[in-house]
Design an enzyme around this catalytic site. Sequence first.
Site, PDB file in Angstrom:
ATOM      1  N   TYR A 129       0.876  -1.170   0.000  1.00 32.20           N
ATOM      2  CA  TYR A 129       0.000   0.000   0.000  1.00 32.20           C
ATOM      3  C   TYR A 129       0.916   1.223   0.000  1.00 32.20           C
ATOM      4  CZ  TYR A 129      -3.912  -3.026   1.305  1.00 32.20           C
ATOM      5  OH  TYR A 129      -4.866  -4.007   1.323  1.00 32.20           O
ATOM      6  N   THR A 155      -1.321  -2.115  -4.491  1.00 32.75           N
ATOM      7  CA  THR A 155      -2.780  -2.094  -4.414  1.00 32.75           C
ATOM      8  C   THR A 155      -3.255  -0.668  -4.613  1.00 32.75           C
ATOM      9  OG1 THR A 155      -2.901  -4.023  -2.963  1.00 32.75           O
ATOM     10  CG2 THR A 155      -4.757  -2.503  -2.918  1.00 32.75           C
TER      11      THR A 155
END
Length: 357
Positions: A129, A155
Amino acid sequence: MNPVDVADYAEHAKATLAGDVLGYLDGGSGAEWTLRENTAAYRRIRLRPRVLVDVGSVDTAVDLLGSSLAAPLGVAPMAYHALVHPEAELATVKATGAAGALFVASMFASTGLVRMAQAATGPLWMQLYWLRDRGALLELVGRVEQAGYRALVLTVDAPKVARRARDLRSGFTLPPHVRAVNLDAELMAASHVAEAGVSAIERHSRERFDPTITWSDLGWLRERTRLPLVLKGILAGEDARLAAENGVDAVVVSNHGGRQLDGVPAAVDALAEVVDAVAGRLPVLVDGGVRRGTDVLKALALGAATVLVGRPVLWGLAHSGAAGAEHVLRLLREELEEAMALCGRPTTVEVDRSVLG
């Protein structure tokens, strides 16, 4: 009874896991419509078999970004495997290698990235992330490279974590023995603070995820790593084309297992649009809702290069550790081999949209 399919492992998990853990693993966002659609969509897709084809030998092998897989299967990135088994990701990565599959480790793994790499016997990728603290992000990327991981999976569908009713009702909070060990404890502190009616996971994401990143930020990351970059969370053809134009090496069609924006299509329903948009310029993977080998075949027919499996692997891990996780992957491969034979497609290169009815 010994499990004979993924559904058996799911039933065991429902009967044995703590309620808050099960809610965190199996739950979705909003009304959980997309969560249900991920599996329902596969049931709506029909197969169109051909007969009198020599299927005495069926070959499921594929190549993906320079790695050979025994079957077009991988383990999707999922945080905190220690929630379901004490051997955590160490067991899962061993199982994945034994099955000849790809393992995508989560940024929030509960096992050290070096230990996972040492246990791996197959290709290993790392999911990220985008943190507000870019220094912490780059420090992790450097350690990932040094440990021998083969790709980074960013992501991109979670600038913030969506509301998940099951987690809110349980006030889901990580227990003290479960930690994201590859990140500084201060970065993860909020995920261990309990508050009634609040998901500690969602609160942590608000504090630590950077919601301002855009396509231009990808160049910043590419300049600082030699690893291939994969974007996970693509559902629109426009974004797939932008990924190709920005030098991304692969994309994953995904709605985060129904855990982010509720009301978006099932991942498999968005797959053809993304495959058509990239027009062969990069591999397209897919995750979400895969429960049988016939689901894998349908995804391959729509253009997926590899299918990532999430919850079923954790159900297997919860059942019997590495043996259970490996059995889940082996079941999917065996079911895929059977489906390919019965459809008259003895190799993966012969699987295309003509397989679909």
